[in-house]
Design an enzyme around this catalytic site. Structure first.
Site, PDB file in Angstrom:
ATOM      1  N   HIS A 814       0.591  -1.333   0.022  1.00  0.00           N
ATOM      2  CA  HIS A 814       0.008  -0.275  -0.374  1.00  0.00           C
ATOM      3  C   HIS A 814       1.204   1.792   0.436  1.00  0.00           C
ATOM      4  O   HIS A 814       1.626   1.735   1.118  1.00  0.00           O
ATOM      5  CB  HIS A 814      -1.195   0.131   1.046  1.00  0.00           C
ATOM      6  CG  HIS A 814      -1.949   1.000   0.961  1.00  0.00           C
ATOM      7  ND1 HIS A 814      -1.399   2.327   1.167  1.00  0.00           N
ATOM      8  CD2 HIS A 814      -3.162   0.930   1.646  1.00  0.00           C
ATOM      9  CE1 HIS A 814      -2.817   2.938   0.373  1.00  0.00           C
ATOM     10  NE2 HIS A 814      -3.487   2.614   1.271  1.00  0.00           N
ATOM     11  N   SER A 815       0.375   1.859  -1.316  1.00  0.00           N
ATOM     12  CA  SER A 815       1.852   3.184  -1.006  1.00  0.00           C
ATOM     13  C   SER A 815       0.815   4.295  -0.559  1.00  0.00           C
ATOM     14  O   SER A 815      -0.686   4.541  -0.117  1.00  0.00           O
ATOM     15  CB  SER A 815       2.396   3.475  -2.967  1.00  0.00           C
ATOM     16  OG  SER A 815       1.301   4.010  -3.091  1.00  0.00           O
TER      17      SER A 815
END
Length: 958
Positions: A814-815
């Site tokens: 998850h950026s």
């Protein structure tokens, strides 16, 4: 002339102890006879299990010995059938022994004994080979009945010091053996440790021997009995003389303990149960408040204004006003009634705002009611201890309820009949409990209150101690898996698991509370505080088992110090003291959210990633409470100060304490049973093994709260099952904070779908969470926190799975957000390099915040760098979710609409293992084998709002 009725010749006299000896002899013959026959005839077969055989495993388990093969199975069943006669007589004689005038527990213990005997026959004659489910039901029922049977024998049996001593030794050894038994079973089942099952088998046999030995002790009691057979009609010539029963009254004044030597009273037992249920209701309501509040900032992506509802706990400030304090304490049950009614009925309110309002009011009433209750009983140590015990055991009951329902409390207002809620059941039992409280109110009239000395020191210190206590109990102990996930570091497993070790956490809570009740002077010492602080430091700084040992140390201390801190706080004016406690508690709740949500709240960067500060502050606050308690102990009589064991001041208090301990023991047994029932089978299979197919998906589940503020685990599970996913990456999945209900969605999904699970970076790693579920064994996994100099931390999992004998690397990521481009650039470089170093086939299930073909996309999808390919480079509509791969043949790709479950769709891709990569050209569905096609369920309008969208159908590749 025949003798008159009941006056006949004695035909036979059987000494009572012979019944016990016959039971012991037959039972041991059944088990040991089967063992001898089994070893003689089928040794290598009965020592073999699903993982290892002889010589790695060299001693058989009980179940393998008595249930698998002829003739040992027949030997066992024959002698266990013979045992049933002496067994029923043993129960009858024990009933006769304890059926004293005014003793209401005799029939109860007899009923338990009969039930236990019948369930023994159940698991004996229905083996796991015959019907595994019914065998387990009978076995669990037998084990559940063992605890009340043990307690009943200790509680009701005659005060013979010898029998009491042996029963305590054998009962302690029996229940103590359960701990290593579970440990080695996990070593065998989960870790597949060679030889672990043999060690487990020894402990299993020890349980059998100890169980029978416990009942063998009745021979000492029955030595005063004779079973007499009379001929009342004169048909025989018997003339044996009968020996009179021995008189037990000579020992009636000998104590057998500080607590369990008083007459059992069902009314007082029900008083305790009703009190505990009131405590359970309070914790059910309080733990739901944060979850409802969290719904609003989720949709506002920042401060919403509804966060002010957390301040509904400060209602005790009303007790600072004398007329209100008198009014509230006079009508206390009405506060508990309104708390339960508003909190438990809130699920009927459809609008999220209305539901939050109802629960806020319930919390207001609950905090006010419990504070007033403690304050009212401050001059009666017996009553005050009972109320504190009920409140704490209510927390333990709430934690057990969440343990049973996969970290959701079934009474929460986010639950309903469709998603697993037991709201109506909770309301029914609450109605019974509050009704009993009102019914018993005249009999529970206030006793003479002891005058209290003016408290020493500042009420602020006592209030701060409460703040630290309330926050620690809520944030760490309202769910049994929270601290386990703090120390989780991935595969291979090197520490505790939520199941079954959550039961260990719950056991430690009960043990700590019991210790605190019996040894208050130990818990108020600075030495105890220091040990608790060391446990907090270990939990914060260490991982795996070392971190969990610290967690258990802290758990024991928190529960032990609870009676002390609350008893000290009620000495002070309740309004200001408990207002301070709950107000600072609210600050701590926000503090422990701010360390993660720093990118969305004012001043957030100041406390970014400082869980260590939160823990240190918590222990300092508790230290303030300990200091205040020590100040108020300084004036106590010297004799009292020196004692480390302080029993309650009168026999009535001792009897009262026993009822809460009985309730606690029953809850502990329930917890152990839940752990047994929830223990995973680890026999998972992918959906399409013949095609060596991996169906992988990625979904941002938005913290498992759907668009209408309902818990969404079951809807998520149903869609994942219908999509036939073998592998799924979940994002925004870390729910282990007060504001999210201290939940773990992955437990339910893993157990229901039959998958291994890696929770990802734990709640003390300050991320919004990433998790991996896999039908394939996870051989190894590591957790990563990617560079995030400005925005929120980006979690990643790098796992290696065994897919059809091929090792495949899976990355879940998850950026950072759109507002932080530098964070996203650094994160892209970090993970792209990590993927590029992998020489195995790989899959990325990710949340990237990019547009296809632009910017960082060209780093993620790169032959030279990461080596990864896009599942469908022509899909221009994506923004957040991406599936990338290398070293596998892509078969298909689909996008499934979310319905009202969350705010993001489910993306799914199919890969074939062990086949060369194809051309990537689109092909018609008819050109793909049926085994590799996507489910037809989601075509057209789909089901429940889930359908193939964007392309309106899946895409397949050559």
């Amino acid at each position: 002339m025949p003798p008159k009725h009941r006056d006949g010749n004695v035909v036979a006299v059987i000494p009572g102890q012979w019944i016990s000896h016959a039971h012991t002899l037959c039972c041991y013959t059944a088990f040991l006879g089967a063992l001898i026959v089994g070893i003689s005839l089928h040794y290598t077969k009965i020592v073999e299990n699903e993982h290892f055989g002889y010589p790695t495993e060299w001693f058989p388990s009980v179940s393998a010995t008595i249930g698998d093969r002829y003739p040992e199975r027949s030997v066992f069943q024959l002698f266990i059938a013979i045992t049933s006669g002496p067994r029923f007589l043993l129960v009858f004689l024990f009933y006769c022994l304890v059926n004293r005038k005014g003793e209401s527990g005799a029939k109860w213990i007899a009923g338990v004994g009969v039930f236990r005997t019948l369930t023994c026959g159940g698991w004996t004659y229905v083996t796991s080979t015959d019907d595994h489910d019914w065998h387990d039901i009978f076995m669990i029922s037998y084990l559940v009945a063992t605890l009340p049977w043990t307690i009943g024998c200790l509680m009701l049996g005659p005060p013979n010091p010898t029998t009491v001593k042996w029963r305590k030794y054998l009962a302690g050894a029996f229940f103590g053996t359960l701990v290593p038994l579970v440990y080695f079973f996990i070593q065998h089942k989960v870790h597949r440790v060679p030889g672990a099952y043999t060690i487990y088998a020894f402990f299993e046999w020890a349980l059998v021997l100890l169980d029978v030995a416990f009942d063998a002790v009745t021979a000492l009691d029955f030595s005063t009995f004779e079973v007499v057979v009379r001929d009342v009609k004169g048909l025989s010539r018997g003339d044996k003389q009968r020996v009179q029963d021995a008189v037990l009254e000579k020992q009636k004044d000998k104590p057998i303990g500080q607590v369990f030597n008083a007459r059992f009273d069902w009314h007082e037992m029900l008083d305790a149960v009703a009190d505990v249920y009131m405590g359970f209701t309070f914790w059910s309501v309080l733990t739901s408040l944060g979850l409802l509040v969290w719904y609003f900032p989720l949709w506002h992506m920042g401060i919403s204004g509804y966060e002010v509802a957390v301040m509904s706990t400060i209602s005790p400030f009303l007790l600072e006003i004398p007329p209100l304090r008198r009014l509230i304490t006079k009508f206390l049950p009405f506060n508990h009634l309104t708390m339960g009614a508003a909190g438990l009925l809130a699920y009927l309110v459809k609008s999220p705002e209305g539901r939050l309002g109802a629960v806020s009011f319930a919390v207001w009433e609950g905090c006010l009611g419990w504070t007033a209750t403690w304050y009212r009983d401050r001059g009666d140590p017996k009553k005050l201890e009972a109320r504190i015990s009920a409140w704490m055991i209510g927390l333990i009951a709430s934690s057990i309820a969440k343990f049973a329902f996969w970290t959701n409390n079934p009474m929460w207002p986010v639950m309903n009949a469709e998603n697993g809620g037991w709201n109506k059941t909770g309301i029914f039992f609450f109605a019974l409990s509050i009704g009993w409280v009102f019914y018993r109110r005249p009999q529970m009239a206030d006793t003479m209150q002891q005058p209290l000395e003016k408290p020493r020191g500042s009420s602020a210190l006592a209030g701060l101690g409460l703040a630290g206590l309330f926050f620690a109990l809520h944030s760490l102990l309202s769910d049994s898996s929270t601290m386990i996930l703090w120390v989780w570091e991935g595969y291979p497993v090197r520490g505790p698991l939520a199941v079954p070790h959550g039961a260990w956490t719950i056991f430690t809570m009960g043990a700590g509370l019991t210790f605190g009740l019996f040894y208050p002077n130990v818990t108020r010492s600075w030495s105890a505080f220091g040990i608790g602080s060391v446990g907090a430091a270990m939990l914060t700084g260490l991982s795996n088992w070392n971190g969990y040992y610290g967690a258990m140390t802290l758990t024991f201390y928190l529960c032990a110090v609870t009676p002390l801190l609350i008893s000290n706080a009620v000495r002070f004016p309740p309004g200001r003291t408990f207002f301070t406690g709950f107000f600072v508690y609210n600050f701590m709740v926000l503090f422990h959210v701010w360390v993660v949500a720093y990118a969305f709240v004012p001043g957030g960067p100041l406390v970014r990633e400082h869980t260590d500060w939160v823990m240190a502050t918590t222990m300092i606050l508790i230290g303030c409470g300990v200091f205040s308690a020590l100040q108020n102990t300084a004036g106590a009589p010297a004799k009292q100060q020196k004692k480390t064991f302080q029993p309650p001041p009168n026999p009535a208090a001792r009897r009262q304490r026993s009822y809460y301990i009985y309730t606690l023991l029953l809850l502990q047994l329930l917890s152990a049973s839940i752990a047994y029932l929830r223990f995973p089978a680890y026999n998972y299979e992918p959906y399409h093994p013949d095609s060596k197919l991996i169906t992988a998906g990625v979904w941002t589940i938005h913290f498992s709260i759907d668009n209408d503020m309902w818990s969404s685990e079951r809807r998520i599970e149903r869609l994942l099952r219908e999509s036939e996913l073998d592998l799924v990456g979940l994002l925004e999945s870390d729910l282990q904070r007060i504001i999210m209900g201290n939940r773990d969605t992955t437990q339910y999904l893993a157990e229901e779908l039959g998958m291994w699970v890696d929770y990802g970076p734990g709640p003390n790693k300050h991320t919004w969470g990433a998790a991996l579920l896999s039908k394939f064994p996870i051989v190894n996994s590591t957790h990563h926190l990617l560079p995030s100099p400005v925005g929120e931390l980006a979690p990643a999992i790098h796992a290696t799975i065994d897919a059809y004998g091929t090792l495949v690397d899976v990355f879940v990521f998850h950026s950072g957000q759109e507002e932080d481009p530098e964070d996203r650039r650094l994160q892209t470089e970090y993970l792209s390099e990590l993927m590029g170093r992998s020489t195995r086939p790989s899959i990325l299930l990710s949340y990237l915040v990019i547009k296809p073909g632009e910017g960082n996309y060209n780093t993620w999808v790169s032959e030279e760098g990461s080596g990864m390919k896009d599942i469908d480079a022509t899909d221009w509509d994506r923004w957040c979710e991406y599936i990338l791969y290398k070293g596998l043949r892509k078969v298909g790709y689909a996008r499934v609409s979310r319905g009202t479950v969350t705010d993001t769709e489910l993306q799914v891709a199919k890969f074939a293992v062990g086949q060369p990569e194809g051309t990537g050209e689109y092909v018609a569905e008819g050109e793909v084998s049926e085994d590799m096609r996507f489910p037809a369920l989601f075509r057209g309008e789909g089901v429940r709002g889930h359908r193939y969208h964007v392309f309106d159908e899946p895409r397949y590749f050559a």
